[in-house]
Design a protein around this motif. Structure first.
Motif, PDB file in Angstrom:
ATOM      1  N   ILE A  50      -3.825   8.306  21.083  1.00 19.70           N
ATOM      2  CA  ILE A  50      -5.255   8.563  20.845  1.00 19.70           C
ATOM      3  C   ILE A  50      -5.368   9.843  20.025  1.00 19.70           C
ATOM      4  O   ILE A  50      -4.877  10.897  20.445  1.00 19.70           O
ATOM      5  N   PRO A  51      -6.024   9.793  18.850  1.00 14.88           N
ATOM      6  CA  PRO A  51      -6.170  11.005  18.042  1.00 14.88           C
ATOM      7  C   PRO A  51      -7.084  12.033  18.740  1.00 14.88           C
ATOM      8  O   PRO A  51      -8.043  11.670  19.411  1.00 14.88           O
ATOM      9  N   VAL A  52      -6.757  13.287  18.549  1.00  8.39           N
ATOM     10  CA  VAL A  52      -7.507  14.351  19.211  1.00  8.39           C
ATOM     11  C   VAL A  52      -8.952  14.406  18.710  1.00  8.39           C
ATOM     12  O   VAL A  52      -9.860  14.760  19.461  1.00  8.39           O
ATOM     13  N   TYR A  73     -14.727  14.225  19.608  1.00  7.75           N
ATOM     14  CA  TYR A  73     -16.015  13.624  19.241  1.00  7.75           C
ATOM     15  C   TYR A  73     -16.698  13.008  20.461  1.00  7.75           C
ATOM     16  O   TYR A  73     -17.897  13.192  20.672  1.00  7.75           O
ATOM     17  N   ALA A  74     -15.942  12.287  21.278  1.00  8.32           N
ATOM     18  CA  ALA A  74     -16.522  11.650  22.475  1.00  8.32           C
ATOM     19  C   ALA A  74     -17.007  12.704  23.467  1.00  8.32           C
ATOM     20  O   ALA A  74     -18.078  12.550  24.072  1.00  8.32           O
ATOM     21  N   LEU A  75     -16.245  13.785  23.633  1.00  2.09           N
ATOM     22  CA  LEU A  75     -16.658  14.853  24.538  1.00  2.09           C
ATOM     23  C   LEU A  75     -17.929  15.545  24.048  1.00  2.09           C
ATOM     24  O   LEU A  75     -18.835  15.840  24.838  1.00  2.09           O
ATOM     25  N   GLU A  76     -17.997  15.794  22.765  1.00  6.92           N
ATOM     26  CA  GLU A  76     -19.186  16.459  22.217  1.00  6.92           C
ATOM     27  C   GLU A  76     -20.412  15.551  22.298  1.00  6.92           C
ATOM     28  O   GLU A  76     -21.513  15.996  22.605  1.00  6.92           O
ATOM     29  N   GLU A  77     -20.226  14.276  22.034  1.00  4.32           N
ATOM     30  CA  GLU A  77     -21.321  13.312  22.139  1.00  4.32           C
ATOM     31  C   GLU A  77     -21.833  13.225  23.582  1.00  4.32           C
ATOM     32  O   GLU A  77     -23.047  13.212  23.819  1.00  4.32           O
ATOM     33  N   ALA A  78     -20.917  13.231  24.536  1.00  3.41           N
ATOM     34  CA  ALA A  78     -21.302  13.195  25.946  1.00  3.41           C
ATOM     35  C   ALA A  78     -22.017  14.485  26.345  1.00  3.41           C
ATOM     36  O   ALA A  78     -23.000  14.469  27.088  1.00  3.41           O
ATOM     37  N   ARG A  79     -21.544  15.619  25.837  1.00  2.91           N
ATOM     38  CA  ARG A  79     -22.166  16.905  26.159  1.00  2.91           C
ATOM     39  C   ARG A  79     -23.594  16.982  25.625  1.00  2.91           C
ATOM     40  O   ARG A  79     -24.518  17.390  26.336  1.00  2.91           O
ATOM     41  N   GLU A 128     -12.647   8.487  30.028  1.00  5.67           N
ATOM     42  CA  GLU A 128     -11.574   7.523  29.788  1.00  5.67           C
ATOM     43  C   GLU A 128     -10.678   7.970  28.636  1.00  5.67           C
ATOM     44  O   GLU A 128      -9.446   7.893  28.724  1.00  5.67           O
ATOM     45  N   LEU A 129     -11.294   8.471  27.557  1.00  9.61           N
ATOM     46  CA  LEU A 129     -10.500   8.919  26.407  1.00  9.61           C
ATOM     47  C   LEU A 129      -9.661  10.146  26.757  1.00  9.61           C
ATOM     48  O   LEU A 129      -8.521  10.267  26.309  1.00  9.61           O
ATOM     49  N   VAL A 130     -10.215  11.055  27.549  1.00  6.40           N
ATOM     50  CA  VAL A 130      -9.447  12.232  27.967  1.00  6.40           C
ATOM     51  C   VAL A 130      -8.253  11.807  28.814  1.00  6.40           C
ATOM     52  O   VAL A 130      -7.136  12.322  28.632  1.00  6.40           O
ATOM     53  N   ALA A 131      -8.467  10.881  29.728  1.00 10.75           N
ATOM     54  CA  ALA A 131      -7.364  10.401  30.567  1.00 10.75           C
ATOM     55  C   ALA A 131      -6.301   9.704  29.728  1.00 10.75           C
ATOM     56  O   ALA A 131      -5.099   9.918  29.933  1.00 10.75           O
ATOM     57  N   GLN A 132      -6.718   8.886  28.769  1.00 13.00           N
ATOM     58  CA  GLN A 132      -5.754   8.202  27.898  1.00 13.00           C
ATOM     59  C   GLN A 132      -5.001   9.204  27.024  1.00 13.00           C
ATOM     60  O   GLN A 132      -3.807   9.054  26.772  1.00 13.00           O
TER      61      GLN A 132
END
Length: 101
Positions: free
Chosen positions: A63-65, A70-76, A52-56
């Motif tokens: 949305i700050p990069v 952070y969300a991508l790394e947490e998901a990974r 969702e954050l990537v799409a936004q």
């Protein structure tokens, strides 16, 4: 100044029961299946949030990069943990299947 006496074990544990061989002890927490289900749902939620954050971020620059990163790394990391648990479960199952009785 006095030091209090150490309480006996039966006073500390409220369920002081003798565990017989072959009998399961009292359940003090979530079952293994519940823990796996909770872990899967948490991982799924983190992956959905990262998506969702990537799409936004792709649509809007508000949305700050660093939040996206952070969300991508947490998901990974959560996904890697899930894969490691899966691999260990498969290894354990294979070892049990290869045991000779």
């Amino acid at each position: 100044m006095s030091i209090p006496a150490i309480a006996p074990i039966s006073a500390v544990t409220h369920t002081a029961q003798a565990v017989q061989p072959g009998a399961a002890g009292p359940a003090n927490g979530p079952s293994f299946v519940e823990m796996l289900s909770n872990g899967l749902s948490v991982t799924e939620a983190k992956l959905a949030k990262a998506d969702e954050l990537v799409a936004q971020f792709a649509i809007d620059d508000s949305i700050p990069v660093h939040r996206v990163t952070y969300a991508l790394e947490e998901a990974r990391i959560s996904f890697e943990l899930m894969l490691q648990v899966r691999n260990r479960l498969l290894e354990g199952t294979q070892q049990l299947m290869n045991m000779q009785l």
